[in-house]
Design a protein around this motif. Structure first.
Motif, PDB file in Angstrom:
ATOM      1  N   LEU A 197      97.878  25.089  -3.484  1.00  0.00           N
ATOM      2  CA  LEU A 197      97.093  23.948  -2.782  1.00  0.00           C
ATOM      3  C   LEU A 197      95.799  23.781  -3.658  1.00  0.00           C
ATOM      4  O   LEU A 197      94.994  24.799  -3.807  1.00  0.00           O
ATOM      5  CB  LEU A 197      96.736  24.376  -1.275  1.00  0.00           C
ATOM      6  CG  LEU A 197      96.035  23.287  -0.664  1.00  0.00           C
ATOM      7  CD1 LEU A 197      96.869  22.131  -0.360  1.00  0.00           C
ATOM      8  CD2 LEU A 197      95.613  23.950   0.642  1.00  0.00           C
ATOM      9  N   THR A 198      95.709  22.690  -4.325  1.00  0.00           N
ATOM     10  CA  THR A 198      94.507  22.348  -5.238  1.00  0.00           C
ATOM     11  C   THR A 198      94.017  20.815  -4.813  1.00  0.00           C
ATOM     12  O   THR A 198      94.595  19.843  -4.249  1.00  0.00           O
ATOM     13  CB  THR A 198      95.186  22.059  -6.555  1.00  0.00           C
ATOM     14  OG1 THR A 198      95.871  23.510  -6.835  1.00  0.00           O
ATOM     15  CG2 THR A 198      94.151  22.006  -7.655  1.00  0.00           C
ATOM     16  N   ARG A 199      92.794  20.657  -5.079  1.00  0.00           N
ATOM     17  CA  ARG A 199      92.040  19.627  -4.385  1.00  0.00           C
ATOM     18  C   ARG A 199      92.491  18.370  -5.577  1.00  0.00           C
ATOM     19  O   ARG A 199      91.889  18.240  -6.346  1.00  0.00           O
ATOM     20  CB  ARG A 199      90.450  19.755  -4.649  1.00  0.00           C
ATOM     21  CG  ARG A 199      89.815  18.466  -3.949  1.00  0.00           C
ATOM     22  CD  ARG A 199      88.339  18.784  -3.650  1.00  0.00           C
ATOM     23  NE  ARG A 199      87.728  19.182  -4.654  1.00  0.00           N
ATOM     24  CZ  ARG A 199      87.168  20.455  -5.291  1.00  0.00           C
ATOM     25  NH1 ARG A 199      87.223  21.610  -4.594  1.00  0.00           N
ATOM     26  NH2 ARG A 199      86.364  20.329  -6.410  1.00  0.00           N
ATOM     27  N   THR A 200      93.547  17.734  -5.301  1.00  0.00           N
ATOM     28  CA  THR A 200      93.998  16.550  -6.001  1.00  0.00           C
ATOM     29  C   THR A 200      94.645  15.434  -5.160  1.00  0.00           C
ATOM     30  O   THR A 200      94.499  15.727  -3.557  1.00  0.00           O
ATOM     31  CB  THR A 200      95.284  17.118  -6.968  1.00  0.00           C
ATOM     32  OG1 THR A 200      96.286  17.234  -6.096  1.00  0.00           O
ATOM     33  CG2 THR A 200      95.090  18.286  -7.701  1.00  0.00           C
ATOM     34  N   GLY A 237      91.540  22.783  -0.685  1.00  0.00           N
ATOM     35  CA  GLY A 237      92.308  23.177  -2.174  1.00  0.00           C
ATOM     36  C   GLY A 237      91.481  23.674  -3.082  1.00  0.00           C
ATOM     37  O   GLY A 237      90.189  23.501  -3.110  1.00  0.00           O
ATOM     38  N   MET A 238      92.149  24.379  -4.180  1.00  0.00           N
ATOM     39  CA  MET A 238      91.247  25.053  -5.351  1.00  0.00           C
ATOM     40  C   MET A 238      90.678  23.790  -6.260  1.00  0.00           C
ATOM     41  O   MET A 238      91.287  22.836  -6.318  1.00  0.00           O
ATOM     42  CB  MET A 238      92.069  25.911  -5.991  1.00  0.00           C
ATOM     43  CG  MET A 238      91.454  26.930  -7.216  1.00  0.00           C
ATOM     44  SD  MET A 238      92.565  27.719  -7.913  1.00  0.00           S
ATOM     45  CE  MET A 238      92.624  29.230  -6.770  1.00  0.00           C
ATOM     46  N   ASP A 239      89.669  24.066  -6.797  1.00  0.00           N
ATOM     47  CA  ASP A 239      88.948  23.220  -7.780  1.00  0.00           C
ATOM     48  C   ASP A 239      89.951  23.176  -8.759  1.00  0.00           C
ATOM     49  O   ASP A 239      90.536  24.105  -9.524  1.00  0.00           O
ATOM     50  CB  ASP A 239      87.714  23.651  -8.277  1.00  0.00           C
ATOM     51  CG  ASP A 239      86.814  22.857  -8.969  1.00  0.00           C
ATOM     52  OD1 ASP A 239      87.669  22.076  -9.888  1.00  0.00           O
ATOM     53  OD2 ASP A 239      85.783  22.755  -9.144  1.00  0.00           O
ATOM     54  N   PRO A 240      90.264  21.945  -9.335  1.00  0.00           N
ATOM     55  CA  PRO A 240      91.286  21.711 -10.451  1.00  0.00           C
ATOM     56  C   PRO A 240      90.831  22.526 -11.906  1.00  0.00           C
ATOM     57  O   PRO A 240      91.573  22.936 -12.650  1.00  0.00           O
ATOM     58  CB  PRO A 240      91.462  20.194 -10.680  1.00  0.00           C
ATOM     59  CG  PRO A 240      91.128  19.527  -9.455  1.00  0.00           C
ATOM     60  CD  PRO A 240      90.166  20.748  -8.731  1.00  0.00           C
ATOM     61  N   TYR A 241      89.563  22.327 -11.961  1.00  0.00           N
ATOM     62  CA  TYR A 241      88.937  23.018 -13.086  1.00  0.00           C
ATOM     63  C   TYR A 241      89.281  24.567 -12.989  1.00  0.00           C
ATOM     64  O   TYR A 241      89.259  25.138 -14.096  1.00  0.00           O
ATOM     65  CB  TYR A 241      87.416  23.024 -13.401  1.00  0.00           C
ATOM     66  CG  TYR A 241      86.618  23.474 -14.270  1.00  0.00           C
ATOM     67  CD1 TYR A 241      86.378  22.701 -15.569  1.00  0.00           C
ATOM     68  CD2 TYR A 241      86.251  24.765 -14.336  1.00  0.00           C
ATOM     69  CE1 TYR A 241      85.928  23.320 -16.749  1.00  0.00           C
ATOM     70  CE2 TYR A 241      85.529  25.440 -15.368  1.00  0.00           C
ATOM     71  CZ  TYR A 241      85.697  24.606 -16.539  1.00  0.00           C
ATOM     72  OH  TYR A 241      84.666  25.122 -17.727  1.00  0.00           O
ATOM     73  N   GLU A 242      89.286  25.076 -11.996  1.00  0.00           N
ATOM     74  CA  GLU A 242      89.374  26.648 -11.964  1.00  0.00           C
ATOM     75  C   GLU A 242      90.944  26.813 -12.312  1.00  0.00           C
ATOM     76  O   GLU A 242      91.396  27.630 -12.995  1.00  0.00           O
ATOM     77  CB  GLU A 242      89.206  27.260 -10.392  1.00  0.00           C
ATOM     78  CG  GLU A 242      89.444  28.578 -10.531  1.00  0.00           C
ATOM     79  CD  GLU A 242      89.155  29.254  -8.955  1.00  0.00           C
ATOM     80  OE1 GLU A 242      89.348  30.315  -8.728  1.00  0.00           O
ATOM     81  OE2 GLU A 242      88.508  28.395  -8.216  1.00  0.00           O
TER      82      GLU A 242
END
Length: 314
Positions: A197-200, A237-242
């Motif tokens: 799960l990612t913040r997209t 969601g996880m930060d996409p940069y991470e």
């Protein structure tokens, strides 16, 4: 965030990377992490507003403007043109990140041919097109080189609403795990990345269905259903940069498998136990056991950079 891309600057400074689906979500996070590590980037995109926002981020940071390449990853002719453009612009290309994909859900038993053709065409076919277009050019380049195929935790964990999506990610997993053996003798690293799960805005893929694949077997989502589903991505969601920074770390460590989310240990434990329990409790004939040991040794040899031929398997 536990990974600082700057710590990998020494080994990746000046390396050229091409990333698909790179102006939003995980693709953008990866592009930003690569740039923070001193890499030069070429980015594929579809939407002009997203491209402009990405260009502004690079300008605000004082970084070199990326080479932006408009691309539908299912278009093989255009993909080949893009590969030429990247090499013409930078002189070499060292890293390929096949990231672009669509997330479309529905009961597999109701799927149409168009559902299969669209989802598999993007999620698996797009990876194939990237490899076909860029691998010869990466092989022709020098120094540190790497291929990353971004799949999903669905490559390990199937679900009742994601049959075709899961199939596409299982396919990327199998392709990447095998490709790693082939690229090692060329000194090229190869990683499978499986984010969760990612913040997209991946949840909105169903709203961008191409007209040529309009014959959907899945019922249209209920009003507000997709938006409600999207709240999970946005809130948790996880930060996409991470995710991108962890991809960079995995490349640096030559990890064949890059897992970005820690919450799936229970799933892997249960799946492993299920597989072990399914094995028959009986003796294996010596001949079969020998063949399997040859297979294991071939894998070890390939990872060590040796070429493996068919004769080595028997």
């Amino acid at each position: 965030m536990t990974v600082d891309p700057a710590q990998y600057r020494e080994e990746w400074q000046g390396r050229v990377a091409f990333i698909t689906g790179a102006v939003t979500g995980i693709g953008l996070g990866t592009a930003q992490a690569f740039a923070d590590a001193g890499m030069r980037v070429a980015l594929s995109y579809r939407n002009e507003d997203d491209r402009a926002a990405t260009e502004k981020w690079f300008a605000d940071k004082g970084y070199e403007t990326p080479l932006f390449c408009k691309l539908d990853v299912t278009n093989r002719q255009r993909f080949a043109q893009v590969a030429e453009e990247v090499v013409d612009h930078f002189g070499e290309v060292h890293v390929l990140v096949n990231n672009a994909g669509v997330s479309v859900f529905g009961p597999t038993d109701e799927a149409s041919y168009d559902d299969y053709d669209w989802i598999m065409g993007v999620n698996f076919g797009g990876v194939v097109n990237g490899l076909q277009s860029f691998l010869p050019r990466i092989k022709a380049s020098e120094g540190r080189r790497h291929v990353v195929n971004v799949a999903s935790m669905a490559a390990f964990l199937p679900g009742p609403q994601a049959g075709i999506y899961t199939a596409s990610k299982f396919a990327v997993r199998g392709l990447t795990d095998s490709l790693r053996y082939n690229l090692a003798p060329h000194g090229i690293g190869c990683s499978l990345c499986c984010p969760a799960l990612t913040r997209t805005n991946a949840w909105a893929s169903a709203q961008k269905r191409p007209e040529e694949f309009a014959d959907a077997g899945f019922a249209p989502p209920k009003e507000g259903e997709l938006e409600q589903f999207g709240t999970a991505f946005e809130q948790f969601g996880m930060d996409p940069y991470e995710v991108g920074a962890k991809i960079l770390r995995g490349m640096s460590q030559q990890d064949g498998l890059i897992l970005t989310h820690p919450e799936h240990a229970i799933d892997f434990t249960q799946e492993f136990a299920k597989q072990i329990a399914a094995l028959p409790v009986e003796d294996c004939p010596p001949g079969r056991a020998r063949i399997e040991e040859l297979r294991r040794q071939a894998g070890r040899d390939a990872e060590a950079g040796l070429s493996v031929a068919m004769d080595d398997l028997t």
